[in-house]
Design a protein around this motif. Structure first.
Motif, PDB file in Angstrom:
ATOM      1  N   ARG A 218       0.822  -1.224   0.000  1.00 15.27           N
ATOM      2  CA  ARG A 218       0.000   0.000   0.000  1.00 15.27           C
ATOM      3  C   ARG A 218       0.854   1.272   0.000  1.00 15.27           C
ATOM      4  N   GLY A 219       2.097   1.134  -0.463  1.00 17.94           N
ATOM      5  CA  GLY A 219       2.929   2.317  -0.647  1.00 17.94           C
ATOM      6  C   GLY A 219       2.280   3.285  -1.626  1.00 17.94           C
ATOM      7  N   TRP A 220       1.580   2.743  -2.607  1.00 18.27           N
ATOM      8  CA  TRP A 220       0.866   3.566  -3.595  1.00 18.27           C
ATOM      9  C   TRP A 220      -0.224   4.412  -2.940  1.00 18.27           C
ATOM     10  N   ALA A 221      -0.668   4.010  -1.733  1.00 15.80           N
ATOM     11  CA  ALA A 221      -1.714   4.745  -1.016  1.00 15.80           C
ATOM     12  C   ALA A 221      -1.122   5.694   0.023  1.00 15.80           C
ATOM     13  N   GLY A 222       0.215   5.842  -0.010  1.00 17.12           N
ATOM     14  CA  GLY A 222       0.856   6.785   0.886  1.00 17.12           C
ATOM     15  C   GLY A 222       1.352   6.201   2.196  1.00 17.12           C
ATOM     16  N   TRP A 223       1.304   4.881   2.346  1.00 15.72           N
ATOM     17  CA  TRP A 223       1.808   4.299   3.579  1.00 15.72           C
ATOM     18  C   TRP A 223       3.302   4.547   3.709  1.00 15.72           C
TER      19      TRP A 223
ATOM     20  N   GLN B  62       7.656   2.342   7.946  1.00 14.03           N
ATOM     21  CA  GLN B  62       7.419   1.504   9.125  1.00 14.03           C
ATOM     22  C   GLN B  62       6.046   0.854   9.079  1.00 14.03           C
ATOM     23  N   GLU B  63       5.075   1.560   8.586  1.00 14.16           N
ATOM     24  CA  GLU B  63       3.724   1.002   8.443  1.00 14.16           C
ATOM     25  C   GLU B  63       3.745  -0.208   7.499  1.00 14.16           C
ATOM     26  N   ILE B  64       4.493  -0.080   6.404  1.00 17.22           N
ATOM     27  CA  ILE B  64       4.620  -1.169   5.430  1.00 17.22           C
ATOM     28  C   ILE B  64       5.334  -2.360   6.054  1.00 17.22           C
ATOM     29  N   ILE B  65       6.438  -2.106   6.743  1.00 18.26           N
ATOM     30  CA  ILE B  65       7.195  -3.182   7.380  1.00 18.26           C
ATOM     31  C   ILE B  65       6.321  -3.909   8.396  1.00 18.26           C
ATOM     32  N   ASP B  66       5.636  -3.159   9.234  1.00 21.46           N
ATOM     33  CA  ASP B  66       4.785  -3.777  10.250  1.00 21.46           C
ATOM     34  C   ASP B  66       3.683  -4.622   9.598  1.00 21.46           C
TER      35      ASP B  66
ATOM     36  N   VAL C  26       7.250   1.461  -7.671  1.00 19.41           N
ATOM     37  CA  VAL C  26       8.334   2.433  -7.726  1.00 19.41           C
ATOM     38  C   VAL C  26       7.772   3.776  -8.132  1.00 19.41           C
ATOM     39  N   GLY C  27       8.514   4.818  -7.823  1.00 19.27           N
ATOM     40  CA  GLY C  27       8.121   6.154  -8.253  1.00 19.27           C
ATOM     41  C   GLY C  27       7.675   7.028  -7.098  1.00 19.27           C
ATOM     42  N   ALA C  28       7.408   8.264  -7.435  1.00 19.59           N
ATOM     43  CA  ALA C  28       7.065   9.277  -6.441  1.00 19.59           C
ATOM     44  C   ALA C  28       5.792   8.936  -5.676  1.00 19.59           C
ATOM     45  N   ALA C  29       4.893   8.183  -6.299  1.00 20.58           N
ATOM     46  CA  ALA C  29       3.633   7.845  -5.641  1.00 20.58           C
ATOM     47  C   ALA C  29       3.780   6.713  -4.630  1.00 20.58           C
ATOM     48  N   ALA C  30       4.952   6.099  -4.555  1.00 19.40           N
ATOM     49  CA  ALA C  30       5.142   4.966  -3.653  1.00 19.40           C
ATOM     50  C   ALA C  30       6.484   5.050  -2.935  1.00 19.40           C
ATOM     51  N   VAL C  31       6.802   6.213  -2.410  1.00 21.03           N
ATOM     52  CA  VAL C  31       8.084   6.417  -1.728  1.00 21.03           C
ATOM     53  C   VAL C  31       8.228   5.466  -0.548  1.00 21.03           C
ATOM     54  N   GLY C  32       7.141   5.173   0.141  1.00 23.60           N
ATOM     55  CA  GLY C  32       7.195   4.276   1.293  1.00 23.60           C
ATOM     56  C   GLY C  32       7.727   2.902   0.934  1.00 23.60           C
ATOM     57  N   ASP C  33       7.390   2.395  -0.262  1.00 20.54           N
ATOM     58  CA  ASP C  33       7.898   1.092  -0.689  1.00 20.54           C
ATOM     59  C   ASP C  33       9.421   1.117  -0.759  1.00 20.54           C
TER      60      ASP C  33
END
Length: 139
Positions: A77-82, A85-89, A105-112
């Motif tokens: 859900r990196g694409w949703a702005g997660w 740490q939220e992604i890892i958890d 990948v990309g600016a919309a999924a920086v969390g990934d």
């Protein structure tokens, strides 16, 4: 995965479904770039953008040499702005034996991108190995 991440069925994007010719062009354009950059042939593996598929699109994919549809066990859900740490958890809880993470990948999924080192460390520390789809599907 397609050239521009458009939904093949239109279900998630509220757009008309792709025609057989449009699907073939999406695949051909993507294949050429991946082959030129990596030497890798993607056939027979495919993951539909958004997870959107129906009998017609599966038939179009099959007609173009894509007989194996690959899914994921955890959408980061990196694409949703997660955030990282939220992604890892989230993706290190209730994990499957043959885990496949859906990352973008990309600016919309920086969390990934930011979560990747932590995810790699977790899975290595817990005994997972990183393998290709070909290796994962071996009997």
């Amino acid at each position: 995965h397609t050239w521009d991440h458009s939904s093949l069925t239109g279900a998630n994007t509220q757009m008309p479904p792709k025609t057989p010719e449009q699907v073939a062009q999406q695949l051909t354009d993507t294949e050429a770039v991946v082959r030129d950059l990596t030497g890798y042939e993607m056939r027979p593996y495919f993951r539909p953008p958004y997870g959107d598929y129906d009998e017609a699109t599966l038939s179009y994919l099959y007609d173009n040499g894509y007989s194996q549809t690959i899914w994921w066990t955890c959408d980061t859900r990196g694409w949703a702005g997660w955030g990282a740490q939220e992604i890892i958890d989230y993706c290190t809880t209730n994990i499957a034996e043959d885990e496949i993470l859906l990352l973008h990948v990309g600016a919309a999924a920086v969390g990934d991108f930011e979560a990747l080192p932590g995810l790699i460390q977790f899975f290595r520390d817990t005994g997972y190995k990183f393998v290709t789809i070909e290796q994962m599907l071996q009997p």
